[in-house]
Design a protein around this motif. Structure first.
Motif, PDB file in Angstrom:
ATOM      1  N   VAL A  48       0.860  -1.175   0.000  1.00 24.14           N
ATOM      2  CA  VAL A  48       0.000   0.000   0.000  1.00 24.14           C
ATOM      3  C   VAL A  48       0.902   1.233   0.000  1.00 24.14           C
ATOM      4  CG1 VAL A  48      -1.646   1.337   1.377  1.00 24.14           C
ATOM      5  CG2 VAL A  48      -1.896  -1.124   1.211  1.00 24.14           C
ATOM      6  N   THR A  49       0.575   2.209  -0.829  1.00 26.39           N
ATOM      7  CA  THR A  49       1.320   3.462  -0.856  1.00 26.39           C
ATOM      8  C   THR A  49       0.394   4.577  -0.389  1.00 26.39           C
ATOM      9  OG1 THR A  49       2.638   2.680  -2.724  1.00 26.39           O
ATOM     10  CG2 THR A  49       2.654   5.049  -2.303  1.00 26.39           C
ATOM     11  N   LEU A  50       0.869   5.352   0.627  1.00 21.84           N
ATOM     12  CA  LEU A  50       0.108   6.478   1.154  1.00 21.84           C
ATOM     13  C   LEU A  50       0.814   7.782   0.830  1.00 21.84           C
ATOM     14  CD1 LEU A  50      -0.823   5.335   4.791  1.00 21.84           C
ATOM     15  CD2 LEU A  50      -2.187   5.124   2.718  1.00 21.84           C
ATOM     16  N   SER A  51       0.013   8.831   0.628  1.00 18.84           N
ATOM     17  CA  SER A  51       0.577  10.164   0.465  1.00 18.84           C
ATOM     18  C   SER A  51       0.853  10.741   1.854  1.00 18.84           C
ATOM     19  CB  SER A  51      -0.413  11.077  -0.268  1.00 18.84           C
ATOM     20  OG  SER A  51      -1.491  11.422   0.588  1.00 18.84           O
ATOM     21  N   GLY A  52       1.512  11.870   1.897  1.00 20.55           N
ATOM     22  CA  GLY A  52       1.792  12.546   3.160  1.00 20.55           C
ATOM     23  C   GLY A  52       0.539  12.993   3.880  1.00 20.55           C
ATOM     24  N   LYS A  53      -0.586  12.965   3.193  1.00 15.70           N
ATOM     25  CA  LYS A  53      -1.866  13.325   3.804  1.00 15.70           C
ATOM     26  C   LYS A  53      -2.664  12.080   4.188  1.00 15.70           C
ATOM     27  CE  LYS A  53      -2.361  17.686   1.348  1.00 15.70           C
ATOM     28  NZ  LYS A  53      -3.218  18.490   0.470  1.00 15.70           N
ATOM     29  N   SER A  54      -1.988  10.940   4.232  1.00 15.12           N
ATOM     30  CA  SER A  54      -2.582   9.649   4.590  1.00 15.12           C
ATOM     31  C   SER A  54      -3.624   9.162   3.593  1.00 15.12           C
ATOM     32  CB  SER A  54      -3.190   9.690   5.993  1.00 15.12           C
ATOM     33  OG  SER A  54      -2.197   9.912   6.955  1.00 15.12           O
ATOM     34  N   GLU A  55      -3.570   9.632   2.360  1.00 19.83           N
ATOM     35  CA  GLU A  55      -4.480   9.148   1.323  1.00 19.83           C
ATOM     36  C   GLU A  55      -3.830   7.949   0.633  1.00 19.83           C
ATOM     37  OE1 GLU A  55      -4.581  12.671  -1.060  1.00 19.83           O
ATOM     38  OE2 GLU A  55      -6.294  13.483   0.022  1.00 19.83           O
ATOM     39  N   MET A  56      -4.604   6.889   0.431  1.00 21.80           N
ATOM     40  CA  MET A  56      -4.070   5.719  -0.249  1.00 21.80           C
ATOM     41  C   MET A  56      -3.913   6.057  -1.727  1.00 21.80           C
ATOM     42  SD  MET A  56      -5.356   1.736  -0.399  1.00 21.80           S
ATOM     43  CE  MET A  56      -5.699   1.654   1.321  1.00 21.80           C
ATOM     44  N   LYS A  57      -2.673   5.938  -2.210  1.00 26.98           N
ATOM     45  CA  LYS A  57      -2.371   6.270  -3.597  1.00 26.98           C
ATOM     46  C   LYS A  57      -2.273   5.034  -4.479  1.00 26.98           C
ATOM     47  CE  LYS A  57      -1.764  10.729  -3.722  1.00 26.98           C
ATOM     48  NZ  LYS A  57      -2.634  11.532  -4.554  1.00 26.98           N
ATOM     49  N   ALA A  58      -1.827   3.919  -3.905  1.00 29.50           N
ATOM     50  CA  ALA A  58      -1.663   2.706  -4.700  1.00 29.50           C
ATOM     51  C   ALA A  58      -1.859   1.479  -3.832  1.00 29.50           C
ATOM     52  CB  ALA A  58      -0.268   2.673  -5.332  1.00 29.50           C
ATOM     53  N   LEU A  59      -2.322   0.420  -4.469  1.00 30.40           N
ATOM     54  CA  LEU A  59      -2.508  -0.877  -3.826  1.00 30.40           C
ATOM     55  C   LEU A  59      -2.049  -1.934  -4.815  1.00 30.40           C
ATOM     56  CD1 LEU A  59      -3.690  -2.810  -1.657  1.00 30.40           C
ATOM     57  CD2 LEU A  59      -5.882  -2.565  -2.813  1.00 30.40           C
ATOM     58  N   LYS A  60      -1.087  -2.753  -4.399  1.00 27.77           N
ATOM     59  CA  LYS A  60      -0.592  -3.833  -5.264  1.00 27.77           C
ATOM     60  C   LYS A  60      -0.772  -5.155  -4.531  1.00 27.77           C
ATOM     61  CE  LYS A  60       2.682  -0.891  -7.493  1.00 27.77           C
ATOM     62  NZ  LYS A  60       3.085  -0.766  -8.777  1.00 27.77           N
ATOM     63  N   ILE A  61      -1.386  -6.115  -5.223  1.00 30.33           N
ATOM     64  CA  ILE A  61      -1.651  -7.425  -4.646  1.00 30.33           C
ATOM     65  C   ILE A  61      -1.060  -8.484  -5.570  1.00 30.33           C
ATOM     66  CG2 ILE A  61      -3.434  -9.041  -3.911  1.00 30.33           C
ATOM     67  CD1 ILE A  61      -5.295  -6.580  -3.568  1.00 30.33           C
ATOM     68  N   ASP A  62      -0.249  -9.352  -5.008  1.00 35.77           N
ATOM     69  CA  ASP A  62       0.353 -10.444  -5.773  1.00 35.77           C
ATOM     70  C   ASP A  62      -0.777 -11.361  -6.255  1.00 35.77           C
ATOM     71  OD1 ASP A  62       1.506 -13.235  -6.125  1.00 35.77           O
ATOM     72  OD2 ASP A  62       3.331 -12.046  -5.804  1.00 35.77           O
ATOM     73  N   PRO A  63      -0.804 -11.707  -7.533  1.00 36.34           N
ATOM     74  CA  PRO A  63      -1.873 -12.557  -8.085  1.00 36.34           C
ATOM     75  C   PRO A  63      -2.021 -13.905  -7.390  1.00 36.34           C
ATOM     76  CG  PRO A  63      -0.569 -11.601  -9.854  1.00 36.34           C
ATOM     77  CD  PRO A  63       0.126 -11.257  -8.572  1.00 36.34           C
ATOM     78  N   SER A  64      -0.980 -14.385  -6.741  1.00 35.74           N
ATOM     79  CA  SER A  64      -1.067 -15.686  -6.066  1.00 35.74           C
ATOM     80  C   SER A  64      -2.061 -15.664  -4.911  1.00 35.74           C
ATOM     81  CB  SER A  64       0.310 -16.113  -5.555  1.00 35.74           C
ATOM     82  OG  SER A  64       0.746 -15.248  -4.516  1.00 35.74           O
ATOM     83  N   LEU A  65      -2.455 -14.487  -4.463  1.00 34.57           N
ATOM     84  CA  LEU A  65      -3.387 -14.380  -3.347  1.00 34.57           C
ATOM     85  C   LEU A  65      -4.859 -14.453  -3.768  1.00 34.57           C
ATOM     86  CD1 LEU A  65      -1.650 -11.545  -1.297  1.00 34.57           C
ATOM     87  CD2 LEU A  65      -1.687 -13.985  -0.788  1.00 34.57           C
ATOM     88  N   PHE A  66      -5.118 -14.483  -5.056  1.00 33.54           N
ATOM     89  CA  PHE A  66      -6.494 -14.494  -5.527  1.00 33.54           C
ATOM     90  C   PHE A  66      -7.075 -15.907  -5.581  1.00 33.54           C
ATOM     91  CE2 PHE A  66      -5.017 -10.423  -7.264  1.00 33.54           C
ATOM     92  CZ  PHE A  66      -5.996  -9.611  -6.758  1.00 33.54           C
ATOM     93  N   LYS A  67      -7.447 -16.374  -4.428  1.00 30.66           N
ATOM     94  CA  LYS A  67      -8.114 -17.674  -4.312  1.00 30.66           C
ATOM     95  C   LYS A  67      -9.370 -17.443  -3.485  1.00 30.66           C
ATOM     96  CE  LYS A  67      -3.701 -20.027  -4.324  1.00 30.66           C
ATOM     97  NZ  LYS A  67      -2.684 -20.632  -3.493  1.00 30.66           N
ATOM     98  N   GLU A  68     -10.447 -18.034  -3.865  1.00 26.83           N
ATOM     99  CA  GLU A  68     -11.715 -17.797  -3.185  1.00 26.83           C
ATOM    100  C   GLU A  68     -11.667 -18.084  -1.697  1.00 26.83           C
ATOM    101  OE1 GLU A  68     -15.285 -19.270  -5.041  1.00 26.83           O
ATOM    102  OE2 GLU A  68     -14.348 -19.120  -7.006  1.00 26.83           O
ATOM    103  N   ASP A  69     -10.906 -19.086  -1.311  1.00 27.61           N
ATOM    104  CA  ASP A  69     -10.842 -19.471   0.098  1.00 27.61           C
ATOM    105  C   ASP A  69     -10.050 -18.471   0.943  1.00 27.61           C
ATOM    106  OD1 ASP A  69     -12.012 -21.672  -1.027  1.00 27.61           O
ATOM    107  OD2 ASP A  69     -10.307 -23.001  -0.742  1.00 27.61           O
ATOM    108  N   ASP A  70      -9.231 -17.651   0.297  1.00 31.08           N
ATOM    109  CA  ASP A  70      -8.320 -16.773   1.025  1.00 31.08           C
ATOM    110  C   ASP A  70      -8.770 -15.319   1.084  1.00 31.08           C
ATOM    111  OD1 ASP A  70      -6.732 -18.980   1.384  1.00 31.08           O
ATOM    112  OD2 ASP A  70      -5.436 -18.542  -0.322  1.00 31.08           O
TER     113      ASP A  70
END
Length: 107
Positions: A41-63
Protein backbone atom coordinates in the motif's frame (compact mmCIF):
# COMPACT_ATOMS: atom_id res chain seq x y z
CA UNK A 1 11.84 46.11 22.67
CA UNK A 2 14.59 44.77 20.42
CA UNK A 3 14.03 41.31 21.87
CA UNK A 4 10.36 41.47 20.96
CA UNK A 5 11.17 42.42 17.37
CA UNK A 6 13.71 39.60 17.17
CA UNK A 7 11.19 37.15 18.57
CA UNK A 8 8.56 38.24 16.03
CA UNK A 9 11.10 37.85 13.23
CA UNK A 10 11.92 34.33 14.40
CA UNK A 11 8.21 33.49 14.63
CA UNK A 12 7.68 34.56 11.00
CA UNK A 13 10.73 32.58 9.94
CA UNK A 14 9.46 29.52 11.80
CA UNK A 15 6.01 29.90 10.22
CA UNK A 16 7.57 29.93 6.75
CA UNK A 17 9.63 26.82 7.60
CA UNK A 18 6.52 25.00 8.86
CA UNK A 19 4.62 25.86 5.70
CA UNK A 20 7.49 24.58 3.54
CA UNK A 21 7.68 21.41 5.66
CA UNK A 22 3.93 20.81 5.33
CA UNK A 23 4.16 21.17 1.55
CA UNK A 24 7.11 18.76 1.47
CA UNK A 25 5.26 16.24 3.65
CA UNK A 26 2.13 16.45 1.47
CA UNK A 27 4.24 15.33 -1.50
CA UNK A 28 5.80 12.38 0.36
CA UNK A 29 4.81 8.84 -0.54
CA UNK A 30 5.39 5.97 1.87
CA UNK A 31 4.94 2.28 1.07
CA UNK A 32 3.85 -0.32 3.58
CA UNK A 33 3.68 -4.04 3.00
CA UNK A 34 2.34 -7.23 4.50
CA UNK A 35 2.51 -10.94 3.81
CA UNK A 36 6.17 -10.84 2.83
CA UNK A 37 5.53 -8.16 0.22
CA UNK A 38 2.54 -9.85 -1.38
CA UNK A 39 0.36 -6.84 -0.49
CA UNK A 40 1.73 -3.30 -0.79
CA UNK A 41 0.00 0.00 0.00
CA UNK A 42 1.32 3.46 -0.86
CA UNK A 43 0.11 6.48 1.15
CA UNK A 44 0.58 10.16 0.47
CA UNK A 45 1.79 12.55 3.16
CA UNK A 46 -1.87 13.32 3.80
CA UNK A 47 -2.58 9.65 4.59
CA UNK A 48 -4.48 9.15 1.32
CA UNK A 49 -4.07 5.72 -0.25
CA UNK A 50 -2.37 6.27 -3.60
CA UNK A 51 -1.66 2.71 -4.70
CA UNK A 52 -2.51 -0.88 -3.83
CA UNK A 53 -0.59 -3.83 -5.26
CA UNK A 54 -1.65 -7.42 -4.65
CA UNK A 55 0.35 -10.44 -5.77
CA UNK A 56 -1.87 -12.56 -8.08
CA UNK A 57 -1.07 -15.69 -6.07
CA UNK A 58 -3.39 -14.38 -3.35
CA UNK A 59 -6.49 -14.49 -5.53
CA UNK A 60 -8.11 -17.67 -4.31
CA UNK A 61 -11.72 -17.80 -3.19
CA UNK A 62 -10.84 -19.47 0.10
CA UNK A 63 -8.32 -16.77 1.03
CA UNK A 64 -10.53 -13.67 0.88
CA UNK A 65 -10.31 -13.03 4.64
CA UNK A 66 -6.53 -13.44 4.58
CA UNK A 67 -6.29 -10.96 1.70
CA UNK A 68 -8.47 -8.44 3.56
CA UNK A 69 -6.27 -8.78 6.66
CA UNK A 70 -3.11 -8.31 4.59
CA UNK A 71 -4.49 -5.15 2.98
CA UNK A 72 -5.29 -3.71 6.41
CA UNK A 73 -1.85 -4.69 7.72
CA UNK A 74 -0.08 -3.09 4.73
CA UNK A 75 -2.11 0.10 5.16
CA UNK A 76 -1.29 0.26 8.86
CA UNK A 77 2.40 -0.38 8.11
CA UNK A 78 2.49 2.50 5.62
CA UNK A 79 0.62 4.80 8.00
CA UNK A 80 3.02 4.13 10.90
CA UNK A 81 6.01 4.73 8.59
CA UNK A 82 4.42 7.99 7.42
CA UNK A 83 3.83 9.16 10.99
CA UNK A 84 7.46 8.33 11.89
CA UNK A 85 8.74 10.27 8.86
CA UNK A 86 6.60 13.30 9.76
CA UNK A 87 7.77 13.17 13.37
CA UNK A 88 11.41 12.99 12.25
CA UNK A 89 11.00 16.01 9.94
CA UNK A 90 9.30 17.96 12.71
CA UNK A 91 12.07 17.14 15.19
CA UNK A 92 14.74 18.20 12.70
CA UNK A 93 13.03 21.53 12.20
CA UNK A 94 12.36 22.26 15.85
CA UNK A 95 15.77 21.14 17.14
CA UNK A 96 16.95 23.53 19.84
CA UNK A 97 13.55 25.08 20.49
CA UNK A 98 12.16 24.94 24.03
CA UNK A 99 9.07 22.87 23.16
CA UNK A 100 7.44 20.85 25.98
CA UNK A 101 7.75 17.06 25.63
CA UNK A 102 4.73 15.42 24.02
CA UNK A 103 3.61 18.57 22.19
CA UNK A 104 2.67 17.61 18.64
CA UNK A 105 3.70 19.82 15.75
CA UNK A 106 2.60 21.07 13.30
CA UNK A 107 -0.43 22.27 15.17
Amino acid sequence: MRDLMGLMGKAKEMQAKFQAMQEEMAEMEIEGQAGGGTVKVTLSGKSEMKALKIDPSLFKEDDVEILEDLILAAHNDAKSKLEAAIQEKTQEMTAGLPIPPGMKLPF
